[in-house]
Design a protein around this motif. Sequence first.
Motif, mmCIF file in Angstrom:
data_model
loop_
_atom_site.group_PDB
_atom_site.id
_atom_site.type_symbol
_atom_site.label_atom_id
_atom_site.label_comp_id
_atom_site.label_asym_id
_atom_site.label_seq_id
_atom_site.Cartn_x
_atom_site.Cartn_y
_atom_site.Cartn_z
ATOM 1 N N ARG A 183 40.137 37.386 6.679
ATOM 2 C CA ARG A 183 38.858 38.002 6.255
ATOM 3 C C ARG A 183 38.176 38.659 7.333
ATOM 4 O O ARG A 183 37.541 39.676 6.997
ATOM 5 N N ASP B 114 42.888 31.686 6.332
ATOM 6 C CA ASP B 114 42.106 32.680 5.363
ATOM 7 C C ASP B 114 40.941 33.186 6.168
ATOM 8 O O ASP B 114 40.529 34.271 6.014
ATOM 9 N N THR B 115 40.132 32.631 7.043
ATOM 10 C CA THR B 115 39.149 33.079 7.727
ATOM 11 C C THR B 115 39.550 34.097 8.569
ATOM 12 O O THR B 115 38.791 35.327 8.825
ATOM 13 N N GLN C 188 32.332 33.018 2.857
ATOM 14 C CA GLN C 188 32.994 32.054 1.968
ATOM 15 C C GLN C 188 34.210 31.296 2.854
ATOM 16 O O GLN C 188 34.465 30.105 2.692
ATOM 17 N N ALA C 189 35.264 32.180 3.296
ATOM 18 C CA ALA C 189 36.310 31.689 3.924
ATOM 19 C C ALA C 189 35.737 30.572 5.183
ATOM 20 O O ALA C 189 36.298 29.478 5.509
ATOM 21 N N ARG C 190 34.665 31.150 6.062
ATOM 22 C CA ARG C 190 34.032 30.359 6.961
ATOM 23 C C ARG C 190 33.503 28.973 6.485
ATOM 24 O O ARG C 190 33.505 27.998 7.208
ATOM 25 N N GLN D 88 36.318 26.623 5.901
ATOM 26 C CA GLN D 88 36.798 26.355 7.050
ATOM 27 C C GLN D 88 35.829 25.193 7.511
ATOM 28 O O GLN D 88 36.259 23.884 8.024
ATOM 29 N N ALA E 72 42.229 27.133 6.110
ATOM 30 C CA ALA E 72 41.269 27.803 5.990
ATOM 31 C C ALA E 72 41.012 28.653 6.918
ATOM 32 O O ALA E 72 40.291 29.672 6.955
#
Length: 1007
Positions: free
Chosen positions: A279, A275-276, A725-727, A730, A272
């Motif tokens: 982004r 990914d964050t 969304q990534a945050r 996470q 996660a």
Amino acid sequence: MSQNNRSKARHAYRNIRKQENRYDGRKRIAAAALGAATILGGGMVSNTALADEVTPEGTQPQDGNVVPVTQRTPEQAEQDAASVKAKADADAQAKAQEARQAQARQDAAKTAQEQAQRQAADAAAKLEAQQQAQAKAQEAAKAAAPQVPQATVERDNAKAADDAAKAARSKAGEDAGRAQEEQRRAQSDKDGSQAAADSAHRVEEDSRAADRKAQSDRQNAEDGQRRAASDAREASQPGAIDRARKDVKDGTDGVAVADRAVSAAQGTLEQAKADTQARQQDVQAKAQAVQDAQRKVDDAQKAVDAHNGDVKAKKQVLDKAKDGLDKAKQAKSDADDALAVQQAALQAAQDSAAAAQNALNGAQADENTKKTASDAADAQRATGYVGFLNDRGLGSMTGQFTSGWYAQYVKLGKDGDATVLSNVRKALEYVNHVNDIRRGLGLGELAVTDSMMTNAILHADASAHTQGHTGGMGGGQNLVIGDCLGENISDAYYDPNGSWYTSEMDFYNRLVDENKVPGLTKFEPGHITQAQWDANMALITRTKYYANPQTGEQVGHYLNIINPSWTVMGAGLNAGTTDYVDSNGVDHGWNYDGAGINDFANDLTQESHHTVGEYRSMLDGYTGKLDAANKAYEDARKTTSDRQQALTQAQQAVSDAQARLTAAQQAVSDAQATVNARQADTDRAQGVYDTANNDHAAQQALDRATQDRDAAQSTLDTAQQALDQARSAQSTAEHDLTARQQDRTDAQQTLDQARQKLDRYQNALGNLDAANRQLAQATADAQRTADAYRTAHDAAQQADQTLEQAKTRLDAANKDLADKQAALSKADTDANATAQALQTAQARLDRLTHDADPATLTAAQQAVSDAQAAKTKADNDLSAAQAALDKATTDTQAAQSAYDEAKRKADQADADYNAAKTALDQANAIKAAQQQAQQQAQTATQAVAHDPNGHNAKTARHNANGKTVTTAHDTHGRKLAVTGADTAAAAALAASMVVAALGMEAIRRRE
């Protein structure tokens, strides 16, 4: 040099020598220069000469009066001038030093004089002060003596009161001291009790804390003992230890499962985070794009703002131009209004000027009319009394004033003449005085008639000239002539009737008393009859006493005044100086101051009789009418002047209005020009504004940049959503990891509890013994600390009681101390008051004793004497200082004058030296030029001498300098003297004369 020029030179030089004793050196030098210029000028003008005006060549003029002009060389003159200059400079320096020394002496004398003035003023002030002090001392001694006994009694009473107050203060001080000591001991006891109570309370608190801790420890020991007993009971149950071991194994397995779940959650979290981060990087890139787009928007906005600012500025220019146009139009309108006002003002001013002209014309016509009347009044006034008679229709009485014997003595209307109306008024006072006398004697008052006044006036003028009676009227006449009349008539007014009546009455009575005229009787007031008067008159007229002006022993005037038969009277007064003309017409040249006439008669005619008041009223009415004519003319003149001034002002107003109208017309023209200029400015500004306002390029660029910025913002928003969304994922992973970690912690705690329980079960008996021992010890400690606390608590209460008792004693001591201190303060106040009263009484007694002491007055008198002596000395010193200052001032002025004269001489010597130096330089130059010119002239002369065609002719030739030289021959062919102008020789002679004059002046000054 020609004979004529040499004659001019001799004449000029003799004039210079003659003027040496009448003019200073500079004027003599100027005269020499003038003579030289004359010679030089004559030589330059006379280029030819007749044969009889020259001397044959080779001869010298013989003139014993010629003085050589080279008495001193230029070098000697320059040296003499330098010597005179050096001596003059030294003398000027010496005089300057003397002037400075004299000024220093004057300054010192001035300082001494000012100091003496101050000392004299101080001495005078001190003397005045000492005199005032002496006067006060005398007054004080006189007033003090009777007050000394009473002041002594008052001083004794004050001393007794002061002694009592001091004793009371001493006792109050002792009481306050004892109270202070008692308060100190009470304070000490209170402080000790406070310290003991504080200590007891600290012990109590410490005991309470120890007891609380012991009770807590006992409770903990009881709890531990109960847990140990419980563990021992549970451990003794069958299978209890095996179950505890199984709980430990289950806990260990649970921890392993939790560890695996934590590891899986950590992997999910790492994914996660990655990914964050991806982004985040995408969002940063999109945000940079938005920032770039925003910068373009900002730049476009700036361009729009700049364009808008430019449009606004152009709008402001346009608005300003419109405002200027509006103001210009308003100014034009105002100028039009002002022009209309000025046109109306000009018309009004012109109307006023026309009215003023008409008013002036009317006033001038009225002035002319009233001038004719005033001139007639002046002409009538000039005739004096004659005019008065004519005005009343009595012209038949005026003939004798202008024709006949009396006319030669009448000066109609002239100052001093009896016909002058002011003298007529004064003469009427004669009548008043006579009537006062007759009224006192009981006789009838005399009236005034025109014929009697006419006769008296004619007689006064004639008698002033003939110095005697004129008679011829058939009545009585009293005449006074002499200086006293004229001197007093114009001042305090002199009436001879008083002296006539008094002195002659006294003489008449003395004649009766001494029986010098037998049968003569006295006139008694209220009893005078015509028969008595006639009888006495008959006796007197036979003696010398009727009229005897030589000795003054006469009674005629007296008898005339008291004649009962008289009914009318006239009076005349000539107050002017005249020449005495005798009956033969001979003018003796004697100057008298006039004559006064009283004419008496018994009027039997029908002529009107008047009192003096009535006659004076008629005179006033007549003169008032003449004065009114004069005043009317003066008023008319003033009116004309006022009208002329009004016309001048009105004409000036027209001129001013015309000027204002012209200015207003110019203002209208200027305002219209301004409107035109402002209209052009406005049109230009409107065009510029319209062009700028219709330019939309900047706004269009801003719109495009805004659209690009909005698109970039939309992309950024999408990226931001993916980042969010990534945050969120996470965050979910982080929360899951936290939950798994908490599960791991809980599993570990369950394992730990299982292990502890197993341990307790395995050690239950031993733990129970230890717990029992610990409980017994804690119980004993708790009992001990409880006893100690109760003991400390009791001690603290006892200390509090002791402290309260000490506070009560301290409060009582403080109150007693305050009371004692208040009593002491009052005793101090009373003692101070009695001490002040004693001091005042003693001071008054001392002052009265001092004032009453004769030595005080003696000292004051001595001080006055000393101050008087000091003032006398200061005045003498001031006089001496003033004399010294006056002498120093005179010396300074003399020294300054001497220096000024020496400076003038030095300046003159310097100028003479410079002139001599210049003349020397010029003489040297001229001498060199002369030598060269002589050589050239000699060469040219030799050339002419060998000219074969020179008989009886004038031959012109040029020398090396180009100067024309002319020669002449007589009828026998002999050469005459050269008559050409030798300017070099003439200039040399002129310079020599100037230098010689300088040299002679320098020698004269040095001598």
